[in-house]
Design an enzyme around this catalytic site. Structure first.
Site, PDB file in Angstrom:
ATOM      1  N   ARG A  18       0.810  -1.225   0.000  1.00  0.00           N
ATOM      2  CA  ARG A  18       0.000   0.000   0.000  1.00  0.00           C
ATOM      3  C   ARG A  18       0.842   1.273   0.000  1.00  0.00           C
ATOM      4  NH1 ARG A  18      -3.950  -0.289   4.772  1.00  0.00           N
ATOM      5  NH2 ARG A  18      -2.188  -1.338   5.710  1.00  0.00           N
ATOM      6  N   TRP A  20       1.155   3.315  -2.320  1.00  0.00           N
ATOM      7  CA  TRP A  20       0.324   4.322  -2.989  1.00  0.00           C
ATOM      8  C   TRP A  20      -0.550   5.065  -1.989  1.00  0.00           C
ATOM      9  CZ3 TRP A  20      -5.109   4.291  -3.835  1.00  0.00           C
ATOM     10  CH2 TRP A  20      -5.583   5.046  -4.929  1.00  0.00           C
ATOM     11  N   LYS A 114     -20.747   2.545  -6.121  1.00  0.00           N
ATOM     12  CA  LYS A 114     -20.077   1.286  -6.443  1.00  0.00           C
ATOM     13  C   LYS A 114     -19.956   1.037  -7.938  1.00  0.00           C
ATOM     14  CE  LYS A 114     -21.100  -1.095  -2.222  1.00  0.00           C
ATOM     15  NZ  LYS A 114     -19.802  -1.553  -1.706  1.00  0.00           N
ATOM     16  N   GLU A 488     -19.132  -2.614  20.294  1.00  0.00           N
ATOM     17  CA  GLU A 488     -18.224  -3.217  19.296  1.00  0.00           C
ATOM     18  C   GLU A 488     -16.785  -2.725  19.377  1.00  0.00           C
ATOM     19  OE1 GLU A 488     -19.925  -3.284  15.274  1.00  0.00           O
ATOM     20  OE2 GLU A 488     -21.957  -3.259  16.090  1.00  0.00           O
ATOM     21  N   TRP A 565     -18.377  -9.783   1.338  1.00  0.00           N
ATOM     22  CA  TRP A 565     -17.167  -9.015   1.646  1.00  0.00           C
ATOM     23  C   TRP A 565     -15.949  -9.897   1.905  1.00  0.00           C
ATOM     24  CZ3 TRP A 565     -19.609  -4.616   5.147  1.00  0.00           C
ATOM     25  CH2 TRP A 565     -20.330  -3.737   4.315  1.00  0.00           C
ATOM     26  N   GLU A 609     -25.951  -4.934  -2.470  1.00  0.00           N
ATOM     27  CA  GLU A 609     -24.864  -4.811  -3.446  1.00  0.00           C
ATOM     28  C   GLU A 609     -24.488  -6.149  -4.067  1.00  0.00           C
ATOM     29  OE1 GLU A 609     -21.888  -3.306  -0.727  1.00  0.00           O
ATOM     30  OE2 GLU A 609     -20.659  -5.064  -1.113  1.00  0.00           O
ATOM     31  N   GLU A 669     -30.635   2.845   6.677  1.00  0.00           N
ATOM     32  CA  GLU A 669     -30.054   4.146   6.420  1.00  0.00           C
ATOM     33  C   GLU A 669     -30.986   4.909   5.507  1.00  0.00           C
ATOM     34  OE1 GLU A 669     -25.975   5.146   4.382  1.00  0.00           O
ATOM     35  OE2 GLU A 669     -27.761   5.492   3.187  1.00  0.00           O
ATOM     36  N   HIS A 698     -22.889  10.044   8.837  1.00  0.00           N
ATOM     37  CA  HIS A 698     -21.695  10.183   7.998  1.00  0.00           C
ATOM     38  C   HIS A 698     -21.103  11.574   8.086  1.00  0.00           C
ATOM     39  CE1 HIS A 698     -24.149   6.882   6.462  1.00  0.00           C
ATOM     40  NE2 HIS A 698     -22.994   6.290   6.299  1.00  0.00           N
TER      41      HIS A 698
HETATM   42  N1  GLN Z   1     -23.353  -2.917  13.642  1.00  0.00           N
HETATM   43  C1  GLN Z   1     -22.476  -2.305  12.699  1.00  0.00           C
HETATM   44  C2  GLN Z   1     -21.989  -0.975  13.264  1.00  0.00           C
HETATM   45  O1  GLN Z   1     -22.735  -0.351  13.958  1.00  0.00           O
HETATM   46  C3  GLN Z   1     -23.169  -2.037  11.399  1.00  0.00           C
HETATM   47  C4  GLN Z   1     -22.222  -1.457  10.388  1.00  0.00           C
HETATM   48  C5  GLN Z   1     -22.815  -1.227   9.026  1.00  0.00           C
HETATM   49  O2  GLN Z   1     -23.984  -1.067   8.870  1.00  0.00           O
HETATM   50  N2  GLN Z   1     -22.004  -1.175   8.008  1.00  0.00           N
HETATM   51  O3  GLN Z   1     -20.882  -0.548  12.983  1.00  0.00           O
END
Ligand code: GLN
Ligand code: ZN
Length: 758
Positions: A18, A20, A114, A488, A565, A609, A669, A698
């Protein structure tokens, strides 16, 4: 030419380690100058070219390199700069180039989205109000550079006019012919200059041909290519398609170009040849090596395929190449130091794929006996992996084989089990919650990295995570959120975290691919039978639940997202792998439930996706996705509540499937496009509970209470308040602590005020 030629259609930009990314980010944060950035990236680019030459690739792509994105490169080549970036013509300065991609404090960045069905994101061209003009012939500059500095007579790569115009923002279908007419002469200019400089072959990427264009649109396409052909007959164009079979094959194959590139890995291109043949006057660039996945190819199978292809195309009109640009795979397996050799030798990243292409070409040209030794080595490496312990989990295969339809259904339908859930949880109207992750401060990230390096003990790290959970359970209780999360903190990435703990996965050290801009992702490798070995998330969830009388949601990544993913083994059907993941998650969910966790969220942000490009394959994908999600989540008690989360706002066409997941609560979302979503859910009478994100995570901006109330009230016009949850629109991992606390406080206040009005 009398022999098949080997070719490549694009090489990863990012460098094996990486380099770059580091150069770009150092430039952005001011620690290196523009000059240094350009020098570093030039060295990388030339290295990449030199490497391809040394592998023995005949047609080496030039101009595929980018400092951000090849679609943006195409835009700036034509001076397509949105008005807000104050551009006054001529070659677009680097500063403006990055401003379009990343935004400035005065002008928002262009949208990114994407690239077809990949996880690569391109910058969407904004053509409104700009008059395109050729301001910089970039492919020409790269062509000359390769020739002068390395003696490589490269194959310039351009994004084609049809795909470019189709991907541009908010053009109505009626604008397409106008746009295409505008751009065709500009492409002619580019091609003329390339021809004058001596370019023989030019690759024009038109992946849009894998989707069906209307007859009218196609007439304009024909006209455009006819004009190009008439103006520059001396350039040999390979019309390059990938990611699926071509949709209007007969028409595309008849376009006046000298070559056509087809993907023989991801669509039934062979079926097209069998049905329609291949034009006698064209060269076929056969994408036989998988440009999207990381496994060593079955070379015997590929030779058989090439043999059949040769019944449609003479050898001297055949090119052997990857199915798409190698942009979508990591650079080289040679850098890996920690993988079991059985795994490492079963892999082929970009460099190993080039070697395979050269080898296959040699086999076709000189006879397979001349490559017998290499073939045998390759065969052995593959069979070592196939016969390894990783692929012999008989128990998992048997258990999954025995599952019945009953095993994938909750025992009561939603309308009945929700009553049991309501009795158990006794939540207020419009309950508040969050999506799972809470801010990962530099301290969190540093501590994890120290622990990974062995600089702090397991115990110290575990204690650190517990302290984070303590702190945030208290914060959430103080704010007054109804359903809590543990945060998390122990996870870097929602897929890698599970990948490291389920059987059947491996994580590479340098298996990075570009996702957007300088951001790269390292998909885990699913190389064996996936299986649950011990609980993964139970400890943190149970600990968090022990700190509060409110419910704490268990938090998992769903089977479809883990599949989409990851780099998935290609020796068994993809949906078999999906079911293995789902079954492993089912055992994790059962473990959570057994330990007192009664709300469990299974995130599926990647469900949409993964929709196949080929419309005909969509239904079976959605069926498989629904089956897997239900397999994972259906064995819990009726009073246990299953949540899911998806982070995109385009639900058209898939609502039925979303509903069929049979999750009790879904959060999505939407803060950026409420209207659409609600309409979509309304028309399909979605009957389960929903949380539409009431603010956009975001952005660092903390929205006002009124704004949030407005969002809530708008949703309540069409959604029954008994069905509605209040939450941010995605995880809060990337936000700062302070802004998160402020926003959540406002969210809870807004919820309380709206509740009163009900
Ligand atoms: N539970 C995940 C988080 O809150 C969900 C992430 C996501 O939607 N990409 O980060
Ligand atoms: Zn999300």
């Amino acid at each position: 030419m009398t022999n098949v030629q080997s070719s490549n259609s694009g090489y990863p930009r990012i460098g094996g380690k990486r380099e770059w990314k580091r150069a770009l980010e150092s430039f952005w944060n001011g620690s290196i100058s523009e000059d240094e950035l350009l020098k570093t990236t030039e060295a990388l680019r030339l290295d990449n070219l030199q490497k391809q030459k040394e592998f023995g690739i005949d047609l080496i792509p030039v101009g595929d390199f980018s400092l951000y994105d090849h679609v943006l490169d195409t835009s700036i080549m034509f001076g397509v700069v949105p008005k807000r970036f104050a551009y006054s013509g001529g070659q677009v300065p680097l500063e403006t180039y990055f401003a379009i991609a990343r935004g400035t404090k005065d002008a928002v960045a262009s949208e990114m989205t994407k690239w077809f069905n990949t996880n690569y994101h391109y910058i969407v061209p904004e053509l409104e109000g700009v008059t395109p003009k050729l301001v910089e012939n970039r492919p020409l500059a790269f062509y000359k550079e390769a020739k002068e500095k390395l003696g490589i007579d490269g194959k310039p790569v351009l994004l084609g006019p049809v795909t470019y115009c189709k991907l541009a923002k908010s053009f109505g279908d009626e604008n397409f012919p106008v746009l295409l007419k505008q751009f065709t002469p500009l492409y002619i200019e580019v091609l003329k200059e390339l021809a004058d400089a001596g370019a023989e072959w030019v690759q024009i990427d038109e992946p849009i041909f894998t989707s069906k264009l209307s007859e009218k649109d196609f007439q304009h396409v024909q006209q455009a290519y006819a004009e190009i052909h008439e103006a520059v007959p001396q350039v040999k164009i390979i019309l390059q398609t990938y990611f699926e079979k071509v949709a209007n094959y007969e028409a595309v194959a008849a376009l006046p170009v000298q070559g056509l590139g087809l993907d023989f890995v991801h669509g039934d291109s062979l079926g097209l040849l069998r049905k329609y043949g291949f034009p006698k006057d064209k060269v076929l660039a056969a994408g036989v090596i998988d440009g999207r996945n990381v496994w060593r190819a079955d070379l015997d199978g590929k030779l058989t395929l090439l043999e059949e292809i040769q019944t449609y195309v003479e050898k001297d009109r055949l090119i052997v190449q990857p199915s798409s640009s190698l942009l979508h795979v990591p650079v080289s397996t040679q850098l890996e130091e920690k993988l079991d050799p059985i795994i490492q030798e079963g892999l082929a990243f970009a460099d190993e794929k080039l070697a395979e292409i050269v080898l296959l070409s040699k086999g076709v040209n000189d006879g397979t006996e001349t490559i017998a030794v290499e073939l045998k080595e390759s065969r052995n490496a593959l069979s070592r992996l196939n016969n390894s312990k990783y692929r012999q989990n008989v128990e998992v295969k048997e258990t999954i084989g025995k599952l019945t339809e009953q095993d994938v259904n909750r025992s009561l339908p939603f309308a009945e089990r929700i009553k049991e859930q309501q009795r158990r949880f006794n939540l207020p109207l419009l309950p508040t919650t969050t999506i799972g992750s809470l801010p990962q401060t530099p301290e969190v990230r540093q501590t994890r990295s120290k622990w990974r390096k062995g600089e702090i003990t397991d115990q110290a790290y575990e204690q650190f995570i517990k302290n984070q959970i303590d702190k945030w359970i208290e914060i959430q209780e103080d704010i007054g959120i109804d359903v809590l999360v543990h945060g998390e903190f122990e996870r870097t990435d929602m897929v890698e975290y599970f990948g490291e703990k389920f059987e059947g996965f491996a994580v590479s050290q340098f298996g990075w691919v570009q996702s957007y801009g300088s951001r790269c992702v390292k998909p885990p490798l699913i190389l064996g039978d996936v299986a649950f070995s011990e609980p993964i998330t139970v400890k943190e969830s149970v600990y968090a639940q022990s700190l509060t009388t409110k419910s704490v949601k268990g938090m998992l990544t769903g089977p479809v997202t883990i599949l989409n993913w990851s780099f998935v083994r290609d020796d068994i059907p993809r949906y078999d792998v999906l079911n293995q993941i789902a079954f492993a998650l089912r055992l994790e969910i059962e473990a959570l439930e057994k330990n007192g966790i009664r709300m469990i969220q299974v995130d599926e942000p990647a469900l949409r996706e993964g929709l196949p490009l080929d419309l005909e394959k969509r239904e079976s994908y959605l069926e498989a996705a629904v089956h897997a999600f239900k397999l994972a989540t259906s064995s819990v008690e009726n009073a246990t509540q299953i949540h899911t989360h998806m982070c995109y706002s385009e639900f058209s066409g898939i609502i039925k499937s979303i509903s069929a997941l049979d999750a009790d609560v879904i959060s999505i979302e939407t803060s950026r496009s409420h209207g659409e979503i609600i309409a979509a859910f309304e028309n399909n009478t979605y009957d389960k509970e929903i949380g539409l994100g009431v603010y956009d995570i975001h952005s660092p901006r903390v929205p006002s209470k009124d704004e949030m109330k407005q969002n809530i009230n708008r949703a309540l016009k069409t959604i029954n308040p008994n069905q509605f949850w209040i939450n941010p629109d995605c995880g809060l991992k990337t936000r700062k602590e302070e802004e998160t606390i402020d926003a959540l406080k406002i969210m809870v206040e807004a919820a309380k005020e709206v509740r009163k009005d009900q």
